[in-house]
Design an enzyme around this catalytic site. Structure first.
Site, PDB file in Angstrom:
ATOM      1  N   GLU A  21     -80.279  50.433 -47.660  1.00 42.75           N
ATOM      2  CA  GLU A  21     -81.115  49.468 -46.925  1.00 42.75           C
ATOM      3  C   GLU A  21     -80.305  48.610 -45.951  1.00 42.75           C
ATOM      4  OE1 GLU A  21     -80.637  49.529 -50.203  1.00 42.75           O
ATOM      5  OE2 GLU A  21     -80.400  47.520 -51.047  1.00 42.75           O
ATOM      6  N   GLU A  64     -80.133  30.586 -47.248  1.00 43.71           N
ATOM      7  CA  GLU A  64     -80.389  30.520 -48.681  1.00 43.71           C
ATOM      8  C   GLU A  64     -80.912  29.131 -49.060  1.00 43.71           C
ATOM      9  OE1 GLU A  64     -77.290  32.727 -50.567  1.00 43.71           O
ATOM     10  OE2 GLU A  64     -77.874  32.086 -52.556  1.00 43.71           O
ATOM     11  N   GLU A 115     -71.621  47.894 -51.493  1.00 44.79           N
ATOM     12  CA  GLU A 115     -72.685  47.140 -50.830  1.00 44.79           C
ATOM     13  C   GLU A 115     -72.917  47.650 -49.403  1.00 44.79           C
ATOM     14  OE1 GLU A 115     -71.923  43.054 -49.848  1.00 44.79           O
ATOM     15  OE2 GLU A 115     -73.986  42.477 -50.252  1.00 44.79           O
ATOM     16  N   CYS A 166     -74.661  36.571 -53.233  1.00 37.99           N
ATOM     17  CA  CYS A 166     -73.475  36.854 -52.408  1.00 37.99           C
ATOM     18  C   CYS A 166     -72.567  37.879 -53.048  1.00 37.99           C
ATOM     19  CB  CYS A 166     -72.639  35.596 -52.193  1.00 37.99           C
ATOM     20  SG  CYS A 166     -73.585  34.179 -51.761  1.00 37.99           S
ATOM     21  N   SER A 200     -81.938  35.438 -54.477  1.00 40.97           N
ATOM     22  CA  SER A 200     -82.174  35.039 -53.102  1.00 40.97           C
ATOM     23  C   SER A 200     -82.250  36.291 -52.244  1.00 40.97           C
ATOM     24  CB  SER A 200     -81.025  34.157 -52.635  1.00 40.97           C
ATOM     25  OG  SER A 200     -81.052  34.068 -51.244  1.00 40.97           O
ATOM     26  N   LYS A 219     -67.888  45.399 -52.544  1.00 40.94           N
ATOM     27  CA  LYS A 219     -68.346  45.303 -51.155  1.00 40.94           C
ATOM     28  C   LYS A 219     -68.379  46.679 -50.497  1.00 40.94           C
ATOM     29  CE  LYS A 219     -68.892  40.819 -50.547  1.00 40.94           C
ATOM     30  NZ  LYS A 219     -70.221  40.282 -50.234  1.00 40.94           N
ATOM     31  N   GLU A 244     -84.455  28.933 -48.024  1.00 44.87           N
ATOM     32  CA  GLU A 244     -85.253  29.697 -48.983  1.00 44.87           C
ATOM     33  C   GLU A 244     -85.504  28.871 -50.242  1.00 44.87           C
ATOM     34  OE1 GLU A 244     -83.445  33.394 -50.161  1.00 44.87           O
ATOM     35  OE2 GLU A 244     -85.097  33.865 -51.509  1.00 44.87           O
ATOM     36  N   CYS A 271     -64.539  34.926 -56.071  1.00 42.47           N
ATOM     37  CA  CYS A 271     -63.935  35.964 -55.215  1.00 42.47           C
ATOM     38  C   CYS A 271     -62.415  35.942 -55.234  1.00 42.47           C
ATOM     39  CB  CYS A 271     -64.408  35.786 -53.791  1.00 42.47           C
ATOM     40  SG  CYS A 271     -66.180  35.775 -53.669  1.00 42.47           S
TER      41      CYS A 271
END
Lengths: 638, 157
Positions: A401, A308, A396, A334, A354, A393, A311, A565
């Site tokens: 994908e 990241e 996710e 994240c 990102s 999560k 990037e 988190c």
């Protein structure tokens, strides 16, 4: 007077709140009240409930929650106020004059018992098979008030069908007691707006837009509603049966990665106070349960920082040197709850996200490629579990994908609560476990990866590396002890400017093929911001949209859950501001105790770029395995 | 909904937001206007109202589900409502109800096949001294008898 803009109350209620004086020495700033013949001095505007807390008198509550605005709907907290004909809800009564309060008179006790009886007459209480058994607030109240019969009857058949359409959150409205904590969480605290009270009178129920299944509405799966539900009407989608089956299957190689936040909180499930880090005890416990390998998600958190960060440098290089039009500020990706929030509400800013995957998904991709090859195991036999503080999560890892290894990268997302239950089921008392280490080839991770768990942590970890990369100096020389204090704490939105100055260092080897030198960053002031909770994220995004201060930022960290988190939707219940603070302290203390505290110094990260991702950060293979793309979902519900 | 219909709907709601002001308290008057002109509040309209008032669609739906006179599903062109509260009941509501059901060929809560009428019960219309009271769209008919009810229905277009 305190600032009303920061009050956790819906717009419609703000005008009704009593302003509390910030300076208590002002005349009339404090009021003395008498609670059960005990005198207490409290600031003007304090509720009776808060005053009782100060006086050390306990009052039962259900609809009240420290994170949420006042509702006063359950009435369990009623008290007698002298001179008043009826009982008053103590959570919703601000003290503005001296008064005499009695909290345990026959009238109060009878009313409370009646309220509990009425709640039980509507609540589908199948306590044995309920995931909140032993942790249910209604059950605890029934016990406290000695419920021994059901004078108003008891539900023996579920009234509503269970909504298990979502990968993350399951709604069982037969257990709902209409306290509306989830509604206030979703609308006021998170500003997502999935749940509301639908219909009227005895038909009232909590539901979604047009009573659609949760998977079909704009739910970001953050699970904050689960954390605030007093009963089991809301719970996470629990995959532990499948995980046990995989563990018991000798042909499967079951690996688990553990995120930083569950370690700081899982002790609470075993009777420890908040803020006890259980990292190494957990490692042993997981091995004893039967996981073949235990890995540290912090390793891929370190990798995330490199990917990241690179990037970001590339984006800045393109914008400042090549003068290309490139999406800035770069937004972190994240937090899967935040990512879905953006996909729904700000789809035009998808290019700003990102492209780096979250640490969980990076690890998933690496386990079924790099690790499987190295260990000589067929990736189809690997079952990859992720211990996360998060219900999003679970969604996710089920994104279509997320299969860049050729298989489903992460098979199951498991929350802290579910893990604690599995550990208990295996007959293990976590705090008594001997200390154990993480497994190789990802055996070590840095403190930078660890602090991902608290709000501001990703930014701090990134800056530790960026400062060393660009300025060529030790980060300890810039920030005392490598602690970037302005990024810490629970303020909703934090904004920090870092002037880079004129003296640049050499380009490190890992980035040499991407940028020739750092001269183009001379005199640039790096502007970063941190927001936690989607309500704060919304403020930042609206500011960016309007071209305000945050649109000039270079990098913005956003987390869906309040506190980051550590306050995630999969964390032990209850989660309050105080508990979040203690969990964060545990994480920062553990970071400080480590010698390895910067992502780019992690030897395993260096090794993986030498052995596997040989084209370096943001190279071809990294793009295939460690980066992803997003979906413009939009705000309309079909 | 077709794109053209959607655009027209958005335009209509934008005008309503200008008319009543962009605040939470404008929600009810806006919904009432949409209900009046469309006989119901379609899903898309609910989401547009939410977007333009900066609230959530579910909050709009919550309000619609609370009020009997707002509905999100399409109903007949004319809505016939008979008061079911105690005074109208004692004044002979039951016979009127039977006559209306027989005349329209539907039960309460249903819509006729030609979509002309939807039949519903309501609670007190405030006409307790002149019951039984019948409400057709926005017009109240007091002291209704079974014969009179049939007569009134035949005059509705």
């Amino acid at each position: 007077m305190e600032n009303k803009d920061n009050l956790r109350a819906p717009v419609s209620q703000k005008s009704l709140t009593v302003e509390k004086p910030t300076d208590l020495t002002t005349i009339g700033g404090t009021i003395t009240v008498e609670i059960n013949e005990k005198k207490v001095s409290v600031p003007l505007g304090t509720t009776i409930l808060e005053a009782c807390k100060i006086a050390g008198i306990s009052i039962p509550t259900l609809c009240n929650h420290e994170d949420l605005c006042v509702a006063g709907v359950c009435r369990i907290c009623v008290v007698e106020v002298e001179g008043m004909r009826t009982l008053q809800a103590s959570c919703a009564y601000p003290i503005t004059a001296p008064m005499k309060i009695k909290t345990s008179t026959p009238m109060v006790r009878k009313a409370r018992r009646n309220i509990i009886d009425l709640l039980l007459s509507e609540h589908y209480g199948e306590c044995y098979s309920c995931f909140r058994n032993g942790k249910c607030e209604l059950q605890a109240l029934a016990k406290e008030y000695g419920v021994d019969s059901y004078p108003y009857g008891h539900v023996d058949k579920p009234k509503y069908e269970v909504d298990n359409s979502s990968y993350s959150v399951i709604r069982d409205m037969s257990k709902c007691i209409l306290c509306k904590r989830c509604v206030r969480t979703c609308i006021d605290l998170q500003e997502v707006g999935v749940l509301e009270a639908i219909d009227r009178g005895d038909k009232t129920h909590i539901s979604t837009f047009l009573d659609k299944p949760l998977a079909d509405v704009i739910c970001i799966n953050c699970g904050q509603c689960i954390n605030r539900c007093p009963t089991a009407a809301l719970r996470a989608n629990d995959p532990s049966d499948e995980i046990w089956a995989a563990i018991d299957d000798p042909t499967k190689h079951v690996v688990i990665q553990t995120a930083p936040s569950p370690r700081a909180a899982i002790g609470e499930e075993f009777g420890l106070g908040a803020g006890h880090s259980m990292t190494r005890e957990l490692n042993t416990a997981l091995k004893r349960i039967g996981f073949d390998k235990v890995f540290d998600t912090n390793f891929t958190a370190d990798l995330t920082i490199i990917e990241e960060g690179t990037e970001l440098i590339l984006r800045l290089y393109k914008a400042l040197v090549k003068k290309e039009s490139i999406a800035l500020p770069q937004l972190t990706s994240c937090s899967p709850g935040w990512v879905k929030f953006l996909e729904h509400y700000y789809p035009e800013y998808i290019d700003n996200l990102s492209s780096a995957k979250s640490p969980q998904q990076m690890f998933g991709a690496l386990i079924k490629t790099f690790y499987a090859k190295k260990a000589g195991i067929d990736p189809k036999d690997v079952v990859s579990v992720a211990l996360m503080p998060c219900s999003a999560k679970k969604f996710e890892c089920n994104r279509p994908e997320m299969n860049s290894s050729g298989y489903k990268d992460v098979d199951y997302g498991l929350t802290t609560r579910e893990m604690a239950r599995m550990i208990k089921e295996a007959g293990i008392n976590l705090p008594e476990m001997p200390k154990g280490d993480f497994d190789n080839p990802f055996g070590e991770a840095s403190g930078a990866g660890l602090i991902f768990g608290a709000t501001g942590g990703v930014m701090e970890a990134a800056l530790r590396s960026v400062v060393e990369f660009v300025l060529g100096v030790k980060v300890e020389d810039v920030f005392a002890n490598a602690n970037i204090i302005p990024l810490r704490g629970f303020e909703g939105v934090k904004y920090v400017e870092i002037p880079l100055g004129e003296k640049m260092g050499p380009v490190p080897d890992i980035l040499k093929h991407l940028v020739p030198n750092w001269d183009w960053l001379k005199g640039v002031t790096l502007k970063v911001a941190v927001a936690h909770g989607t309500a704060n994220a919304k403020k930042v995004m609206d500011n960016i949209k309007a071209g305000g201060k945050f649109s000039e930022c270079h990098f913005v960290e956003l987390m869906a859950c309040p506190g980051g988190c550590i306050g995630g939707g999969g964390q032990p219940i209850p989660t309050t501001p105080e508990i979040r603070k203690k969990r964060a302290e545990a994480i920062y203390a553990e970071d400080e105790s480590l010698t390895l505290r910067k992502s780019h110094e992690n030897p395993h990260v260096v090794q993986i770029y030498e052995e596997f991702l040989t084209e370096g950060p943001c190279g071809h293979l990294s793009h295939k395995l460690l980066h992803t793309h997003y979906t413009k979902r939009g705000r309309y519900i079909a | 909904m077709l794109v053209l219909e959607k655009n027209a709907m958005t335009e209509e709601i934008e005008l309503l937001v200008v008319k009543f002001g962009k605040s939470r308290s404008s929600l009810l008057p806006i919904l009432q206007d949409i209900q009046r002109s469309h006989k119901h509040i379609p899903d898309f309209a609910q989401q547009e109202v939410a977007r333009l008032l900066d609230i959530h669609p579910v909050e709009v739906y919550s309000v619609i589900s609370f009020y009997s006179f707002l509905n999100s599903n399409a109903k007949g062109r004319n809505i016939v409502r008979l008061c079911q509260t105690i005074t109208c009941d004692m004044a002979g509501k039951e016979n009127v109800a039977k006559a209306i059901e027989r005349e329209l060929g539907i039960k309460f809560g249903e819509t006729t096949k030609d979509n002309k009428f939807t039949l519903e019960y309501v609670n007190c219309l405030g006409m307790c001294d002149q019951g039984p009271a019948l409400l057709i769209n926005e017009r109240v008919f007091p002291k209704v008898t079974p014969e009179k009810a049939v007569q009134i229905l035949s005059e509705v277009k």
